[in-house]
Design a protein around this motif. Structure first.
Motif, PDB file in Angstrom:
ATOM      1  N   THR A   1       0.830  -1.205   0.000  1.00 34.09           N
ATOM      2  CA  THR A   1       0.000   0.000   0.000  1.00 34.09           C
ATOM      3  C   THR A   1       0.863   1.253   0.000  1.00 34.09           C
ATOM      4  O   THR A   1       0.597   2.214  -0.725  1.00 34.09           O
ATOM      5  N   VAL A   2       1.912   1.254   0.822  1.00 34.67           N
ATOM      6  CA  VAL A   2       2.821   2.398   0.861  1.00 34.67           C
ATOM      7  C   VAL A   2       3.558   2.549  -0.461  1.00 34.67           C
ATOM      8  O   VAL A   2       3.753   3.657  -0.970  1.00 34.67           O
ATOM      9  N   LEU A   3       3.946   1.413  -1.039  1.00 32.65           N
ATOM     10  CA  LEU A   3       4.700   1.435  -2.294  1.00 32.65           C
ATOM     11  C   LEU A   3       3.936   2.143  -3.398  1.00 32.65           C
ATOM     12  O   LEU A   3       4.529   2.793  -4.271  1.00 32.65           O
ATOM     13  N   LEU A   4       2.611   2.077  -3.354  1.00 29.15           N
ATOM     14  CA  LEU A   4       1.791   2.725  -4.373  1.00 29.15           C
ATOM     15  C   LEU A   4       1.913   4.246  -4.338  1.00 29.15           C
ATOM     16  O   LEU A   4       1.631   4.915  -5.339  1.00 29.15           O
ATOM     17  N   SER A   5       2.344   4.775  -3.180  1.00 28.50           N
ATOM     18  CA  SER A   5       2.377   6.235  -3.026  1.00 28.50           C
ATOM     19  C   SER A   5       3.773   6.793  -2.822  1.00 28.50           C
ATOM     20  O   SER A   5       3.926   7.969  -2.517  1.00 28.50           O
ATOM     21  N   ILE A   6       4.795   5.968  -2.978  1.00 34.44           N
ATOM     22  CA  ILE A   6       6.165   6.440  -2.745  1.00 34.44           C
ATOM     23  C   ILE A   6       6.598   7.392  -3.851  1.00 34.44           C
ATOM     24  O   ILE A   6       6.393   7.138  -5.029  1.00 34.44           O
ATOM     25  N   ASP A   7       7.170   8.528  -3.440  1.00 32.76           N
ATOM     26  CA  ASP A   7       7.747   9.436  -4.421  1.00 32.76           C
ATOM     27  C   ASP A   7       9.159   9.841  -4.023  1.00 32.76           C
ATOM     28  O   ASP A   7       9.703  10.813  -4.536  1.00 32.76           O
ATOM     29  N   GLN A   8       9.736   9.136  -3.072  1.00 33.11           N
ATOM     30  CA  GLN A   8      11.098   9.418  -2.636  1.00 33.11           C
ATOM     31  C   GLN A   8      11.805   8.100  -2.396  1.00 33.11           C
ATOM     32  O   GLN A   8      11.243   7.188  -1.789  1.00 33.11           O
ATOM     33  N   PHE A   9      13.040   7.981  -2.842  1.00 33.29           N
ATOM     34  CA  PHE A   9      13.735   6.706  -2.736  1.00 33.29           C
ATOM     35  C   PHE A   9      14.977   6.786  -1.855  1.00 33.29           C
ATOM     36  O   PHE A   9      15.895   5.987  -1.977  1.00 33.29           O
ATOM     37  N   SER A  10      14.984   7.758  -0.963  1.00 35.37           N
ATOM     38  CA  SER A  10      15.980   7.790   0.108  1.00 35.37           C
ATOM     39  C   SER A  10      15.240   7.608   1.418  1.00 35.37           C
ATOM     40  O   SER A  10      14.043   7.930   1.513  1.00 35.37           O
ATOM     41  N   LEU A  11      15.932   7.086   2.430  1.00 37.83           N
ATOM     42  CA  LEU A  11      15.276   6.800   3.695  1.00 37.83           C
ATOM     43  C   LEU A  11      14.772   8.090   4.331  1.00 37.83           C
ATOM     44  O   LEU A  11      15.512   9.057   4.475  1.00 37.83           O
ATOM     45  N   GLY A  12      13.512   8.093   4.695  1.00 39.89           N
ATOM     46  CA  GLY A  12      12.941   9.265   5.354  1.00 39.89           C
ATOM     47  C   GLY A  12      11.806   8.846   6.257  1.00 39.89           C
ATOM     48  O   GLY A  12      10.977   8.011   5.885  1.00 39.89           O
ATOM     49  N   VAL A  13      11.756   9.428   7.451  1.00 39.98           N
ATOM     50  CA  VAL A  13      10.700   9.113   8.410  1.00 39.98           C
ATOM     51  C   VAL A  13       9.473   9.965   8.149  1.00 39.98           C
ATOM     52  O   VAL A  13       8.339   9.497   8.266  1.00 39.98           O
ATOM     53  N   THR A  14       9.682  11.221   7.782  1.00 34.51           N
ATOM     54  CA  THR A  14       8.564  12.144   7.642  1.00 34.51           C
ATOM     55  C   THR A  14       7.943  12.143   6.256  1.00 34.51           C
ATOM     56  O   THR A  14       7.048  12.935   5.983  1.00 34.51           O
ATOM     57  N   SER A  15       8.419  11.303   5.369  1.00 36.17           N
ATOM     58  CA  SER A  15       7.805  11.160   4.054  1.00 36.17           C
ATOM     59  C   SER A  15       7.766   9.676   3.700  1.00 36.17           C
ATOM     60  O   SER A  15       8.556   8.887   4.210  1.00 36.17           O
ATOM     61  N   LEU A  16       6.816   9.303   2.844  1.00 35.29           N
ATOM     62  CA  LEU A  16       6.719   7.905   2.434  1.00 35.29           C
ATOM     63  C   LEU A  16       7.955   7.547   1.624  1.00 35.29           C
ATOM     64  O   LEU A  16       8.264   8.186   0.618  1.00 35.29           O
ATOM     65  N   SER A  17       8.659   6.532   2.075  1.00 39.59           N
ATOM     66  CA  SER A  17       9.949   6.185   1.486  1.00 39.59           C
ATOM     67  C   SER A  17      10.170   4.682   1.639  1.00 39.59           C
ATOM     68  O   SER A  17       9.339   3.975   2.223  1.00 39.59           O
ATOM     69  N   PRO A  18      11.289   4.183   1.155  1.00 40.00           N
ATOM     70  CA  PRO A  18      11.585   2.754   1.350  1.00 40.00           C
ATOM     71  C   PRO A  18      11.650   2.343   2.814  1.00 40.00           C
ATOM     72  O   PRO A  18      11.585   1.149   3.107  1.00 40.00           O
ATOM     73  N   LEU A  19      11.773   3.306   3.725  1.00 39.00           N
ATOM     74  CA  LEU A  19      11.803   2.964   5.148  1.00 39.00           C
ATOM     75  C   LEU A  19      10.516   2.279   5.569  1.00 39.00           C
ATOM     76  O   LEU A  19      10.538   1.227   6.214  1.00 39.00           O
ATOM     77  N   GLN A  20       9.361   2.869   5.218  1.00 39.63           N
ATOM     78  CA  GLN A  20       8.077   2.269   5.596  1.00 39.63           C
ATOM     79  C   GLN A  20       7.878   0.920   4.906  1.00 39.63           C
ATOM     80  O   GLN A  20       7.369  -0.025   5.510  1.00 39.63           O
ATOM     81  N   VAL A  21       8.280   0.846   3.641  1.00 36.80           N
ATOM     82  CA  VAL A  21       8.171  -0.432   2.917  1.00 36.80           C
ATOM     83  C   VAL A  21       9.060  -1.480   3.575  1.00 36.80           C
ATOM     84  O   VAL A  21       8.642  -2.621   3.794  1.00 36.80           O
ATOM     85  N   GLY A  22      10.288  -1.090   3.913  1.00 39.68           N
ATOM     86  CA  GLY A  22      11.212  -2.024   4.546  1.00 39.68           C
ATOM     87  C   GLY A  22      10.719  -2.508   5.894  1.00 39.68           C
ATOM     88  O   GLY A  22      10.878  -3.695   6.241  1.00 39.68           O
ATOM     89  N   LEU A  23      10.097  -1.616   6.668  1.00 34.43           N
ATOM     90  CA  LEU A  23       9.571  -2.032   7.973  1.00 34.43           C
ATOM     91  C   LEU A  23       8.419  -3.026   7.810  1.00 34.43           C
ATOM     92  O   LEU A  23       8.304  -3.984   8.576  1.00 34.43           O
ATOM     93  N   GLY A  24       7.560  -2.784   6.811  1.00 35.84           N
ATOM     94  CA  GLY A  24       6.469  -3.729   6.565  1.00 35.84           C
ATOM     95  C   GLY A  24       6.987  -5.088   6.147  1.00 35.84           C
ATOM     96  O   GLY A  24       6.541  -6.128   6.666  1.00 35.84           O
ATOM     97  N   LEU A  25       7.945  -5.105   5.222  1.00 40.89           N
ATOM     98  CA  LEU A  25       8.519  -6.380   4.785  1.00 40.89           C
ATOM     99  C   LEU A  25       9.329  -7.023   5.903  1.00 40.89           C
ATOM    100  O   LEU A  25       9.358  -8.254   6.037  1.00 40.89           O
ATOM    101  N   GLY A  26       9.978  -6.182   6.730  1.00 39.52           N
ATOM    102  CA  GLY A  26      10.716  -6.714   7.876  1.00 39.52           C
ATOM    103  C   GLY A  26       9.799  -7.386   8.875  1.00 39.52           C
ATOM    104  O   GLY A  26      10.139  -8.430   9.443  1.00 39.52           O
ATOM    105  N   LEU A  27       8.612  -6.788   9.092  1.00 38.88           N
ATOM    106  CA  LEU A  27       7.628  -7.415   9.975  1.00 38.88           C
ATOM    107  C   LEU A  27       7.217  -8.777   9.423  1.00 38.88           C
ATOM    108  O   LEU A  27       7.158  -9.767  10.170  1.00 38.88           O
TER     109      LEU A  27
END
Length: 1000
Positions: A286-312
């Motif tokens: 779901t997050v991947l559908l809205s990602i517009d940044q490909f560097s790690l970021g907490v305050t914007s949708l980024s691979p960080l949120q995707v990585g945490l979901g896949l990590g879970l």
């Protein structure tokens, strides 16, 4: 007749039975409906406070930027603004936590209300009421969560408690507080509900690995469906607020505990692992559908949120695999591995302590203690129990090893993780984070913990926090002692624990904790109903004893009565608190931002350029926007950036994202004009510096300026806005960002009280030398490149106060901002001594100009001082004051003076200049010290706006008479001799004693 009566009675009985049956089935629907209606009514109470003369206002800062995002989204639906060139000059800024699902939903609502073409007023009104609507909707998942833990009556009670709670959640869900916070609460509650349903479905259906291997989709359809919905909800929650990824971390902790419990209890943990995998994968997708940044970021949708979901998902799958593998391993091997694990845990605790992260080591310490005890007891019993005891220890050790590997392989990601743990749940915010009011900890350093916590919780939750604590313990006992273990109840406990930690770490997160408190209260009362013995109204036979009714009523009154508007003894009830809300300080800035929008050149048109930037134009994401010639920035403290962007339609340097906060702090605290100007000139390439902003010397800044290309050199900051709070209550926060410590700006001074000299604190010379003080209090007197172009007609007083205690005068306040009536009351109070007083406009706006050079030659034989002075008048406050500038001649008497004020008003906004409200009443007077030479000179506005213009020559001659200047000036500061603001305010004048008194 008796037959007819009998038939009527039987018919009435049937109807009565039908009504009772309907009530038993559906009583919760009208109950929750009425609760929601009450919540909406309460939250719309202050609506009139936020609408003035057809204009809509909002509370705080962030709501204004949501107005910008919603307005853009309406014009470009459903797209939100990718990059904003009207904030964070001179780079522009990504919206990050703004322009999210919250803004899209509000924009959609505005389009519906406006029938596809809403006016700007309709857009503003939709955003104004949006928090009330979102807040009302939170009652639905709160009821459903409460129903799952304590039945329908418990759910209704939970919704009722939510409706009656004052505090942070009420404030942030009331009309006018149009921020994304209340939407966060709604989507988190929906996600928690979805996860609970998914967990219960998995416990019933028991999806195991073999079903996945055989692709038996029918057997997995129901638990998979609910888990997927929970994952989608988690993804949407992150769409609303990207840092909501913290919920994935909470889920990770929960699944680590829950899977361990399942394994130790002798049950396969596959079904819980299945739920975790599906939730993690669907949230990541779901997050991947809205990602517009490909560097790690907490305050914007980024691979960080995707990585945490896949990590879970990966973590849950690994734990399930390990549980299956564990049973096949030799006990001796596990024993040796566990001893090594204990050593690793102990080592992690030591490292956490040394690194100053005791909170990080606490869970490892608990695992070490309880794992050791459990393992020791199991070892004395049987081999099977011992093997199970080692499983959670192994999981913990793997977690430690994983953190260590992350530190080595990706130190940046590890740093992000630790920083966000500290600022979210570990009571370890940085000093700069603590300058944000809503990010303060509930109990600050040095405060009495129990007393402060009790006072805060009582104000926020009444007695419901005590009931919630009791319910938490009761729920733990139920889980431990019940034969019908439910993992969803364990999840409620884990979730509530983290919400409490978040609420204590940052005050604002109490808007999350409120749902947990309401649910736990619903559980408590629902369990009381069961203990007392009242059957559920959904059953056919209801036989209630009076003592049972009295017991339930007593408990409900204990919880609800202190919060109920009619019965409460305090004014902290929801209706009183909601009705008291208003826009706040933005009303004082309204006149200044309106003036800026109408009386300064549009960005791109300064100085006559023709490159106007479209206010709602789309700009693609980038790191550094190349501003065209004629664009410019506005320097102010970061708190006010969104007001400048939205109400002034100009580009602030610093904004409430805290971007450029250090640069703003360094500028405002600069001890000389040279450093302040070099900092502004170096901003376009300040990121190339090898040191932090506050450590750059004038030489460092000059090197940066010299390295700029033509485009960077044209990106100028042209205006400075300073208000009364920056000069007083917010000064400590400004100093915290770059130092030195705020206390260094204070000093002790001799104050005359009743003909006696008393030592009292006041603002010292270091404060008075700051650019902030020289602009705000001294009206830029003596500065070469700043002219006051607007001051707000509203005025505020400043004073330091001393009170007499035990026969001695002691300071009660230093440099406090007071309204004029308060200042007068203190001025004439015998119990209070007032010193260091002044009266200023609430907001002052300055323009940074090249300045005009006045040149001449004095008839002197050695270097001496030459002073230029001009009288100025402010149209908004009707006051006059002097600007003076003093330089020294060379040995031949030659001099040049740079002055920022013009003696005419020949340029207009159409010419790319400023429609200033502060104008000269005559020409400059030039005087030579120790000589009777004087002269006058006119300075046209075109001269002060021209870089490297030709000097204006002044002819000096022997003075033939005294000066005809009509305005006396404080020799030190050149401040005004009288203040005559609007007629409704008392006029104050400075007395010989340095205090203020009412003008005759």
């Amino acid at each position: 007749m008796s037959t007819s009566t009998g038939e009527q009675t039987e018919s009435e009985q049937v109807r009565s039975d039908s009504v009772i049956e309907l009530f038993k089935r559906w009583y919760h629907v009208p109950s929750v409906g009425l609760i929601m209606a009450f919540m909406l009514w309460v939250r719309l109470q202050p609506l009139d406070n936020f609408t003035r003369n057809g204009e809509v206002f909002y509370a705080g800062n962030d709501a204004w930027y949501h107005l910008r995002q919603v307005s853009y989204t309406v014009r470009h639906w459903p797209t939100t603004m990718p990059y904003d060139v009207y904030s964070e000059f001179p780079t522009g800024v990504r919206a990050d936590q703004f322009g999210t699902l919250f803004d899209q939903l509000v924009a959609t609502g505005a389009l519906i209300v406006g029938l596809g073409d809403p006016s700007q007023h309709t857009i503003a009104m939709t955003l104004l009421v949006a928090p009330a609507v979102f807040g009302m909707l939170v009652a639905i998942p709160t009821y459903l969560i409460g129903k799952r833990v304590a039945g329908r009556f418990g759910g209704v009670t939970a919704a009722l408690v939510l409706a009656l709670l004052p505090g942070v959640f009420l404030r942030r869900s009331t009309a006018g507080f149009s921020d994304h916070h209340v939407a966060e609460v709604l989507f988190q509650a929906l996600t928690v509900l979805g996860i609970m349903v998914a967990l219960r479905s998995a416990e019933r259906e028991k999806p195991v690995y073999e079903l996945v291997a055989d692709r038996d989709w029918d057997a997995m359809r129901t638990p998979g469906k609910w888990a997927a919905l929970a994952g989608i909800s988690a993804g949407l929650y992150m769409w609303v607020w990207p840092p909501a990824a913290v919920l994935l971390g909470i889920l990770g902790v929960f699944f680590a505990i829950a899977l361990s419990i399942e394994y130790i209890a002798g049950r396969s943990p596959d079904h819980l692992a299945f739920t975790g995998v599906v939730v993690g994968v669907t949230s990541a997708f779901t997050v991947l559908l809205s990602i517009d940044q490909f560097s790690l970021g907490v305050t914007s949708l980024s691979p960080l949120q995707v990585g945490l979901g896949l990590g879970l998902a990966a973590g849950c799958a690994f734990m399930a695999w390990l549980a299956r593998t564990w049973d096949t391993m030799e006990t001796e091997t596990l024993r040796n591995a566990s001893l090594a694990s204990f050593g690793l845990l102990f080592f992690a605790i030591i490292l956490a302590a040394v690194a100053g992260l005791p909170f990080l080591g606490l869970p490892f310490a608990l695992i070490l203690v309880f794992g050791g005890l459990f393992g020791g007891v199991a070892y004395t019993r049987d081999e099977k129990a011992e093997k199970k005891a080692y499983y959670p220890v192994a999981i913990s050790s793997i977690l430690v090893a994983g953190l260590g590997a992350l530190k080595l392989v990706a130190p940046g990601a590890f740093g992000i993780l630790i920083r966000n743990v500290n600022r979210t749940i570990a009571f370890a915010q940085s000093d700069t984070t603590l300058t944000i009011g809503e990010a303060q900890a509930v109990v600050g350093a040095g405060e009495p913990f129990v007393q402060t916590l009790t006072q805060f919780m009582g104000a926020q939750y009444g007695l419901t926090y005590v009931v919630a604590a009791a319910a938490f313990v009761w729920l733990v006992w139920d889980l431990y002692s019940s034969d019908k273990y439910r993992s969803e109840l364990l999840f409620v406990l884990v979730w509530s624990t983290f919400m409490f930690l978040m609420a204590m770490t940052q005050v604002r997160f109490n808007y999350y904790f409120v749902v947990s408190v309401a649910v736990l209260n619903g559980f408590f009362i629902g369990r009381i109903v069961q203990v007392v013995g009242i059957p559920d109204v959904s059953t056919d036979d209801i036989d209630v004893e009076p003592y049972q009714v009295m017991s339930i009523v007593a408990v409900i009154m204990l919880v609800v009565m202190p919060l109920t508007p009619v019965l409460a003894m305090t004014s902290t009830t929801v209706d009183a608190q909601a009705d008291s809300m208003g826009p706040g300080s933005v009303m004082l800035w309204d006149n200044s931002t309106d003036w800026m929008r109408n009386s300064t050149p549009a960005p791109g048109k300064y100085g006559g350029a023709n490159n106007e930037l479209g206010y709602y134009e789309t700009y693609e994401n980038q790191d550094d926007f190349a501003y065209p010639e004629g664009a410019y920035g506005v320097m102010s403290w970061w708190d006010y950036g969104h007001w400048i962007t939205v109400k002034g339609e100009r580009i602030p340097v610093a904004n409430p994202f805290q971007h450029n906060a250090k640069a703003a702090s360094d500028y405002l605290l600069a001890q000389n004009e040279t450093h302040a100007n070099l900092l502004l000139e170096a901003l376009p390439n300040i990121d190339q510096a090898d040191k932090p902003v506050d450590q750059l010397s004038n030489e460092d800044l000059q090197r940066l300026v010299d390295q700029q290309n033509d485009q960077q050199a044209s990106e100028d900051t042209r205006y400075v806005m300073i208000d009364y709070q920056m000069a007083s209550s917010k000064f400590g926060a400004i100093a915290t960002w770059t130092g030195p410590d705020p206390q260094t700006y204070y000093t002790n001074k001799q104050v005359n009280i009743n003909n006696s000299s008393v030592v009292l604190p006041g603002m010292g010379e270091q404060y008075e030398r700051t650019m902030l003080s020289r602009l705000y209090f001294d009206d830029a007197n003596g500065l070469e490149h700043y002219r006051l172009v607007h001051e707000n007609p509203s005025q505020v007083g400043f004073a330091s106060l001393a009170v007499q205690q035990n026969g001695r005068w002691q300071a009660a306040a230093v440099n406090r901002a007071l309204n004029i009536q308060q200042l007068l009351q203190y001025q004439f109070s015998p119990q209070v001594h007032v010193y260091d007083t002044s009266v200023e406009s609430v907001v002052k706006t300055y323009e940074r100009v090249p300045g005009a050079t006045v040149a001449g030659q004095a008839d002197v034989s050695s270097a001496t001082n030459v002073t230029a002075k001009v009288q100025l008048k402010s149209q908004t406050t009707n006051r006059t004051f002097n600007y003076t500038q003093t330089v020294q001649t060379d040995d031949q008497g030659n001099f040049e003076i740079t002055v920022p004020y013009a003696t005419d008003d020949s340029l207009t906004v159409e010419d790319g200049s400023t429609d200033t409200v502060v104008e000269a009443t005559g020409e400059y007077t030039i005087t030579v010290e120790d000589s009777n030479e004087t002269g006058t000179v006119a300075v046209p506005e075109s001269a002060i706006m021209t870089e490297d213009g030709e000097p204006i020559t002044v002819e000096l001659s022997a003075a033939t008479g005294s000066s005809n200047s009509t305005v006396s000036t404080d020799a030190a500061s050149g401040s005004e001799s009288e203040s005559a603001a609007d007629e409704d305010q008392p006029r104050l004048v400075r007395t010989e004693a340095g205090t203020l008194a009412r003008a005759a």
